[in-house]
Design an enzyme around this catalytic site. Structure first.
Site, PDB file in Angstrom:
ATOM      1  NE  ARG A  83      -0.576   3.756  -5.194  1.00  0.00           N
ATOM      2  CZ  ARG A  83      -0.517   5.242  -5.215  1.00  0.00           C
ATOM      3  NH1 ARG A  83       0.746   5.707  -4.599  1.00  0.00           N
ATOM      4  NH2 ARG A  83      -1.555   5.745  -5.814  1.00  0.00           N
TER       5      ARG A  83
ATOM      6  CG  HIS B 103       0.369   7.040   1.305  1.00  0.00           C
ATOM      7  ND1 HIS B 103      -0.103   5.945   0.861  1.00  0.00           N
ATOM      8  CD2 HIS B 103       0.991   7.866   0.099  1.00  0.00           C
ATOM      9  CE1 HIS B 103      -0.085   6.170  -0.796  1.00  0.00           C
ATOM     10  NE2 HIS B 103       0.515   7.209  -0.991  1.00  0.00           N
TER      11      HIS B 103
ATOM     12  CD  GLU C 291      -0.153   3.209   2.207  1.00  0.00           C
ATOM     13  OE1 GLU C 291      -1.158   3.692   2.096  1.00  0.00           O
ATOM     14  OE2 GLU C 291       0.861   3.263   1.709  1.00  0.00           O
TER      15      GLU C 291
END
Length: 306
Positions: A225, A272, A254
């Protein structure tokens, strides 16, 4: 027609949305308005936050099925306090995330992405030579968080000739070297691969002290993360040459990536996509559906986290 017992919170992958609509006529919370009483199970994913406000909007909710192995987007403590159980999608994405982690380790050491840009810019054709890079064989790869994915990454890298070290909350029954702290692991590593869960307990676990311990010849890879790494400290370390480079699949805000990273050839940036394969995303969706069905049928989740 009676109301669906299932509600979708935030956007989901099309296959999952279609199946939820087919099986339960599950609407989106955005379409039904708030508060929306009568829903038993909420399905969330894509990083959609489910906290106190969302729980207030769903009085009577009893379960949340989250699309993802990480569940730091869910306020599990608040859900537990309200008697709401939460599930995630472990195991089914282990291979995909481990593969991508190895890709980033290889890329930061051999600089495949940067060399590709070198060719595309015409520098090779202009007579320039690309700098020498580093081999995986003999490199120490430190795994920060030796869970299912961490072990899968280590097992993939051993045949490449990498030496494996790790730090977790406790030592495990494995052959690899255990280090007592994140700083100690970083000091011992050529590449530090971050695979810890997100959440308050790991926020900025990789800070300036860890990056300094990694050193000017060390690389950081983050596939966990974005919150686990102090991005301000990371940018400062890269700009000062205090680490050699980074491979990043996750970011703190993000889809926004720090502008200072965008033009750096010593950083590999991915959007991601650790679990983003057809097979894995379908398996994740089916596990979400299994959790929803199990809870509606017998009041239990297949993969509970609280």
């Amino acid at each position: 027609m009676s109301q669906s017992p299932v509600v979708r919170v935030g956007p989901l992958m099309p296959f999952l949305e279609t199946e939820l609509e087919r099986a339960y006529a599950a609407p989106s919370l955005a379409d039904v308005g708030s508060p929306a009483a009568g829903f038993t199970v909420a399905v969330a994913g894509g990083g959609t936050v489910v906290g106190a406000a969302e729980l207030d909007a769903l009085p009577g909710l009893r379960a949340i099925a989250n699309f993802g192995v990480g569940y730091d987007n869910i306020d599990v403590e608040e859900a537990t306090r309200r008697g709401v159980v939460v599930s995630n999608t472990p195991d089914v994405l282990t291979d995909a995330v481990a593969d991508l982690s190895v890709l980033l380790v290889l890329d930061v050491l051999r600089q495949g992405s940067a060399a590709d840009r070198f060719v595309r810019r015409g520098e090779w054709a202009a007579g320039k030579r690309y700098p020498l890079t580093r081999e995986v064989r003999g490199s120490v790869v430190g795994i920060l968080g030796l869970g299912r994915i961490g072990e899968a990454v280590a097992e993939r890298l051993v045949p490449f000739g990498a030496e494996i070290a790790y730090h977790s909350r406790s030592a495990k029954d494995v052959a690899w070297a255990y280090h007592e702290s994140t700083v100690a692991l970083a000091e011992a590593s050529d590449v530090l691969v971050v695979l810890t869960p997100g959440g308050a307990g790991t926020e900025h676990l990789v800070d300036a002290a860890v990056l300094d311990a990694l050193g000017p010849d060390g690389f950081l890879v983050n596939v966990s993360r974005g919150s686990v790494v102090d991005e301000v400290a990371l940018v400062a370390a890269l700009e000062a040459g205090r680490i050699a480079g980074a491979g990043l699949d996750v970011f703190a805000d993000e889809p926004h990536v720090p502008a200072a990273l965008l033009d750096r050839d010593d950083v590999v940036l991915l959007p991601h996509v650790g679990s983003a394969t057809d097979q894995t995303r379908e398996a994740m969706a089916r596990l979400v559906l299994d959790n929803v069905a199990a809870f509606l049928e017998r009041g239990e989740l297949v993969t509970p986290v609280n």
